[in-house]
Design a protein around this motif. Sequence first.
Motif, short mmCIF file in Angstrom:
data_model
loop_
_atom_site.label_atom_id
_atom_site.label_comp_id
_atom_site.label_asym_id
_atom_site.label_seq_id
_atom_site.Cartn_x
_atom_site.Cartn_y
_atom_site.Cartn_z
N ILE A 38 0.98 -1.11 0.06
CA ILE A 38 -0.15 0.05 -0.05
C ILE A 38 1.10 1.25 0.03
O ILE A 38 0.62 2.24 -0.71
N ILE A 41 2.36 1.60 -3.72
CA ILE A 41 1.27 2.45 -4.56
C ILE A 41 1.21 3.72 -4.27
O ILE A 41 1.40 4.62 -5.30
N ALA A 44 4.43 5.39 -5.74
CA ALA A 44 4.37 5.28 -7.04
C ALA A 44 3.29 6.39 -7.68
O ALA A 44 3.54 7.09 -8.45
N VAL A 45 2.02 6.53 -6.79
CA VAL A 45 1.26 7.40 -7.54
C VAL A 45 1.58 9.02 -7.10
O VAL A 45 1.45 9.78 -7.88
N LEU A 47 4.74 10.01 -7.38
CA LEU A 47 5.86 10.14 -7.99
C LEU A 47 5.59 10.27 -9.69
O LEU A 47 6.53 10.64 -10.39
N ILE A 48 4.22 10.11 -9.90
CA ILE A 48 4.07 10.26 -11.34
C ILE A 48 4.29 11.85 -11.93
O ILE A 48 4.06 12.98 -11.37
N GLY A 49 5.10 11.72 -12.85
CA GLY A 49 5.58 13.01 -13.57
C GLY A 49 6.48 13.57 -12.83
O GLY A 49 7.08 14.62 -13.49
N ALA A 50 7.25 12.93 -11.89
CA ALA A 50 8.38 13.52 -11.17
C ALA A 50 9.71 13.59 -12.13
O ALA A 50 9.74 12.49 -12.85
N ASP A 51 10.39 14.64 -12.24
CA ASP A 51 11.63 14.50 -12.91
C ASP A 51 12.68 13.64 -11.97
O ASP A 51 12.64 13.31 -10.78
N HIS A 52 13.96 13.35 -12.59
CA HIS A 52 14.96 12.75 -11.94
C HIS A 52 15.27 13.22 -10.72
O HIS A 52 15.60 12.50 -9.55
N PHE A 55 12.61 12.64 -8.08
CA PHE A 55 12.60 11.10 -7.85
C PHE A 55 13.69 10.80 -6.83
O PHE A 55 13.60 10.05 -5.68
N ILE A 59 13.32 9.57 -2.70
CA ILE A 59 14.02 8.34 -2.28
C ILE A 59 14.86 8.71 -1.10
O ILE A 59 15.16 7.69 -0.18
N PRO B 60 19.64 10.86 -15.06
CA PRO B 60 18.76 11.20 -15.65
C PRO B 60 18.36 10.59 -16.97
O PRO B 60 17.09 10.51 -17.21
N PHE B 63 16.83 7.38 -16.62
CA PHE B 63 15.42 7.65 -15.80
C PHE B 63 14.33 8.12 -16.87
O PHE B 63 13.35 7.51 -17.09
N ASP B 64 15.02 9.05 -17.71
CA ASP B 64 13.72 9.50 -18.52
C ASP B 64 13.31 8.56 -19.73
O ASP B 64 12.24 8.28 -19.90
N LEU B 90 -3.40 -8.85 -2.97
CA LEU B 90 -3.36 -8.37 -1.56
C LEU B 90 -4.77 -8.65 -1.05
O LEU B 90 -4.62 -8.98 0.41
N VAL B 132 -5.51 9.12 -10.38
CA VAL B 132 -4.29 9.37 -11.22
C VAL B 132 -4.73 10.02 -12.50
O VAL B 132 -4.11 11.17 -12.97
N VAL B 139 0.39 8.96 -17.00
CA VAL B 139 0.84 8.14 -15.94
C VAL B 139 2.28 7.50 -15.94
O VAL B 139 2.35 6.80 -17.04
N ALA B 140 2.83 7.88 -15.31
CA ALA B 140 4.52 7.38 -15.32
C ALA B 140 5.22 7.74 -13.92
O ALA B 140 4.82 8.91 -13.68
N PRO B 141 5.91 6.88 -13.40
CA PRO B 141 6.41 7.30 -12.24
C PRO B 141 7.46 8.20 -12.23
O PRO B 141 8.01 8.49 -13.21
#
Lengths: 126, 141
Positions: A38, A41, A44-45, A47-52, A55, A59, B60, B63-64, B90, B132, B139-141
């Motif tokens: 949980i 998840i 991950a939600v 971090l959506i759209g996060a740049d390097h 990110f 972490i 980077p 990662f990109d 789960l 989302v 949607v991408a981490p």
Amino acid sequence: MSMRTPLKDVRRLGSAKEGADHFWTQRTTGAANLVLSIFAIALAVNLIGADHATFKATIANPLVGLPLLLFIVSAAIHMRLGMQVIIEDYVHGEGAKIVLLMLNTFFAIAIAAASAFSILKLSLGG
Amino acid sequence: MADAKAKRGGEAARPLSPHLQIYSPLINMVMSILHRITGAALYFGTLIVAWVLVAAASGPAHFDFATQVLASWPGQIVLFGYTWALLHHLVGGIRHFIWDTGRGFDLATIDLLSWGSAAVSAAATILIWGYVLLCTGSVAP
Ligand code: HEM
């Protein structure tokens, strides 16, 4: 015709005596996964759209990196045990079974090591 | 052992217990199979988690590339499947924990737990992806 059953071949050999341990570790890591999945998840939600840089900074936060590390370790142990049972259920050739069980262990350790190394590098590396 | 097995095959055929196809599918049976399938899918799904982490640790550029792949249509479908598999497994795991205590084995409760966990995991998957898509559009981490 022999009246003996194959049972004679395995009498006295006993079980491997590891079944209960397997069962409990599957449950313990399952319970840990319940909480940590949980968290993963939600992370991950978030971090959506996060740049390097974002990110990496996320972490590097111990409150994020540490649970993520625990998630990876718990999941790796849990999935190795789970896949072991699947292999034992469906693969009956002795040679193929031993090879697959070994590959299963290698895979789980590789996933855990690669992820843990990366989390530590993102957190501690320059 | 191998010897005993070979002999067993060669001797007169004894009656065997009925095999899978003799039973009509019940929801708990479907859910049991799905628990195994989602477990196996998650097994390979951890590759994605490890890949994103290794990519981020590599810098980077890598990662990109990883986030672009995951943001593509095929990537999104895989991530959607991964979300559902994880939530299904789960919630199914909670069902297993209840059964592990020795409770919930009457037919009505088995049906309720099976349908209930299927519904909860499907709803949670849709809620998360709805959230989302509403908030980000991609949607991408
Ligand atoms: C990354 C996350 C996970 C992975 C890769 C994973 C993988 C697996 C695999 C491969 C199996 C074997 C399936 C079988 O024998 O049919 C399994 C079984 C199991 N999992 Fe997971 N799992 C994960 C998360 C969870 C979570 C979150 C829970 C608990 C809420 C859980 C609870 C269980 C239980 C109780 C079993 C044993 C089921 C049985 O005895 O039939 N797992 N898992």
